[in-house]
Every structure is written in C-alpha cells, then in structure tokens.
Design a protein around this motif. Structure first.
Motif, short mmCIF file in Angstrom:
data_model
loop_
_atom_site.label_atom_id
_atom_site.label_comp_id
_atom_site.label_asym_id
_atom_site.label_seq_id
_atom_site.Cartn_x
_atom_site.Cartn_y
_atom_site.Cartn_z
N UNK A 237 34.66 38.12 6.05
CA UNK A 237 33.79 37.73 4.94
C UNK A 237 34.51 37.08 3.78
N UNK A 238 35.51 36.27 4.08
CA UNK A 238 36.25 35.56 3.04
C UNK A 238 36.26 34.07 3.34
N UNK A 239 36.17 33.27 2.29
CA UNK A 239 36.22 31.82 2.45
C UNK A 239 37.65 31.34 2.31
N UNK A 240 37.96 30.19 2.98
CA UNK A 240 37.08 29.31 3.73
C UNK A 240 37.13 29.61 5.23
N UNK A 241 36.27 28.90 5.95
CA UNK A 241 36.32 28.90 7.41
C UNK A 241 36.19 27.45 7.86
N UNK A 242 36.91 27.11 8.90
CA UNK A 242 36.93 25.74 9.40
C UNK A 242 36.30 25.68 10.78
N UNK A 243 35.49 24.65 11.00
CA UNK A 243 34.97 24.34 12.32
C UNK A 243 35.46 22.96 12.72
N UNK A 244 36.12 22.89 13.86
CA UNK A 244 36.57 21.63 14.43
C UNK A 244 36.11 21.60 15.88
N UNK A 245 34.95 21.03 16.08
CA UNK A 245 34.36 21.07 17.41
C UNK A 245 34.04 22.51 17.80
N UNK A 246 34.60 22.96 18.92
CA UNK A 246 34.32 24.33 19.37
C UNK A 246 35.35 25.34 18.85
N UNK A 247 36.23 24.89 17.96
CA UNK A 247 37.25 25.77 17.39
C UNK A 247 36.84 26.22 15.99
N UNK A 248 36.92 27.52 15.75
CA UNK A 248 36.65 28.07 14.41
C UNK A 248 37.90 28.79 13.94
N UNK A 249 38.34 28.48 12.73
CA UNK A 249 39.52 29.11 12.14
C UNK A 249 39.19 29.68 10.77
N UNK A 250 39.90 30.74 10.40
CA UNK A 250 39.86 31.21 9.02
C UNK A 250 41.29 31.52 8.60
N UNK A 251 41.46 31.91 7.33
CA UNK A 251 42.76 32.04 6.66
C UNK A 251 43.27 30.64 6.29
N UNK A 252 43.30 30.38 4.99
CA UNK A 252 43.57 29.02 4.51
C UNK A 252 44.92 28.48 4.95
N UNK A 253 45.95 29.32 4.97
CA UNK A 253 47.27 28.82 5.35
C UNK A 253 47.34 28.48 6.84
N UNK A 254 46.61 29.22 7.64
CA UNK A 254 46.53 28.89 9.06
C UNK A 254 45.79 27.57 9.26
N UNK A 255 44.78 27.35 8.45
CA UNK A 255 44.00 26.12 8.55
C UNK A 255 44.85 24.92 8.14
N UNK A 256 45.58 25.02 7.03
CA UNK A 256 46.41 23.89 6.61
C UNK A 256 47.48 23.58 7.65
N UNK A 257 48.05 24.61 8.25
CA UNK A 257 49.07 24.39 9.27
C UNK A 257 48.49 23.68 10.48
N UNK A 258 47.29 24.08 10.87
CA UNK A 258 46.60 23.44 12.00
C UNK A 258 46.31 21.97 11.69
N UNK A 259 45.78 21.72 10.51
CA UNK A 259 45.43 20.34 10.14
C UNK A 259 46.69 19.47 10.05
#
Length: 217
Positions: A52-74
């Motif tokens: 229940x914390x923002x943000x969450x990322x959707x990239x097609x069928x992939x969903x990620x949360x945790x901002x630092x994990x998202x930036x690393x993925x991007x």
C-alpha cells in the motif's frame, strides 16, 4: 506502449522515478493516486503493491513497486537511450554506482526522512513537529554528510566524476529538506552544497520539481 506509473507528483518516491523517466527520455503516463483519500490502501492499488505504498509501475504484463527497484529497471531496460545512469559499459564504475545507491537507501534516507516528515508532513496532519526527533535526525544526517563532504572533495559526484542513479536517488528528500530550517546541514558543507546545486539544476529534475508542491511550499 508507454510505461504507466501509479503515484503522486509530490511524493518523494514517485518523483524519484519520474526524474529517472525524464533522464532516460522515455514515454510514460502518471496515473494519480489520491493519498488523502486513502486510495493507496484500497484493493485496486493493493493489487499492484500489497504494501500500500506509492509508486507502482506497470510495463506491459510486469508490475513493480519500490522506487529504487523501478529506477534500476528503467535505467537498465533503456540503457541505450537518454543519459546513462548506471554506467553499464564500465564494470567498476557500475559497482560504485550500486555502492552509493545502497548508501543513500541505508544511511542517508533513514536520517533525512524523519526531518522532512516532522517539518512538512506532520503540520499538514494537524500535528506539532517533534523537535527531539528533528534534532536527533539532523545530528545523524550531519554525520552522514561529513562522509559525503570528504567523498566529494575528490569526485564531482558520489560514484565518480559522472552523474548516476546514486545521485538521482537523493533528489526528492533533499529538495524538501532545503525548504526547511534544516537546510543548513547541507549549506554548511561546501562540497555537499555544490553537489546539491549541481544535481538539482538538471533539466530532468527541474521538470519534476514543478509538481512537488508539498503543502503549498
């Protein structure tokens, strides 16, 4: 298909990801999540992040949360476009980026977050800032920044003479800190201050900062 980010423009963690998006020049859609209405604690959002914390990322069928994990993925997925935030062509430099990303997460963030909460968030919730927490956190942050000051005497940025995710991750909380009396903890350290003025002046972050209006400040 554009990346879809569920979050709030004024949120530190959301703005961390948005800054990465702009540095990488990727197409994205920001889907607003109303924190004050508790939308992040409702089933539709919890399906994207069960914590229940923002943000969450959707990239097609992939969903990620945790901002630092998202930036690393991007940064990894789009390593061929925009600015190289992870030094993917140099193993040693990439390792140093990861080291200082960890430092931000485990040393810097735990010290700065309570200060921002007490001085900016608590008043919005009708609470009085707890000065004892502020004082203890400023002291803790000062000790961390003493290490940064020493580091930045020899390099322009934290991981080396190149901007990276290690620097970018510091932007949101420090931006809010600099709007408080606790800004002196940065200003009184000349190399840290110069580093902050440098990274906060990047066009990608300046775009994001326009939406970071916390309590009208």
């Amino acid at each position: 298909m554009a990346l879809k980010l569920y979050g709030s423009a004024m949120s530190t963690c959301t703005s961390r990801v948005l800054t990465c998006f702009h540095e990488k020049s990727v197409d994205f859609e920001l889907v607003p999540v109303d924190l004050f209405a508790g939308e992040h604690k409702q089933p539709p959002f919890l399906a994207r992040n069960p914590f229940g914390q923002i943000p969450a990322l959707e990239d097609g069928d992939l969903t990620l949360f945790e901002s630092r994990a998202i930036t690393s993925y991007v940064a990894e997925k789009f390593k061929g476009t925009g600015y190289d935030l992870i030094r993917h062509e140099n193993l040693k430099e990439a390792a140093l980026v990861k080291v200082w990303m960890e430092v931000e997460s485990h040393q810097y963030n735990p010290a700065i977050a309570p200060i921002v909460y007490q001085l900016l968030v608590a008043p919005l919730q009708g609470k009085s800032p707890d000065q004892s927490i502020i004082d203890a956190s400023v002291e803790k942050l000062g000790k961390v920044l003493d290490i940064y000051e020493a580091r930045l005497t020899g390099t322009r940025y934290l991981a080396g003479d190149f901007y990276s995710l290690a620097d970018l991750h510091h932007l949101p909380y420090t931006y809010y800190l600099m709007k408080t009396p606790a800004a002196s903890v940065v200003d009184e350290r000349p190399h840290v201050k110069a580093w902050w003025e440098d990274i906060s002046s990047r066009p990608a972050f300046k775009k994001v900062a326009e939406g970071m209006k916390f309590g009208g400040k």
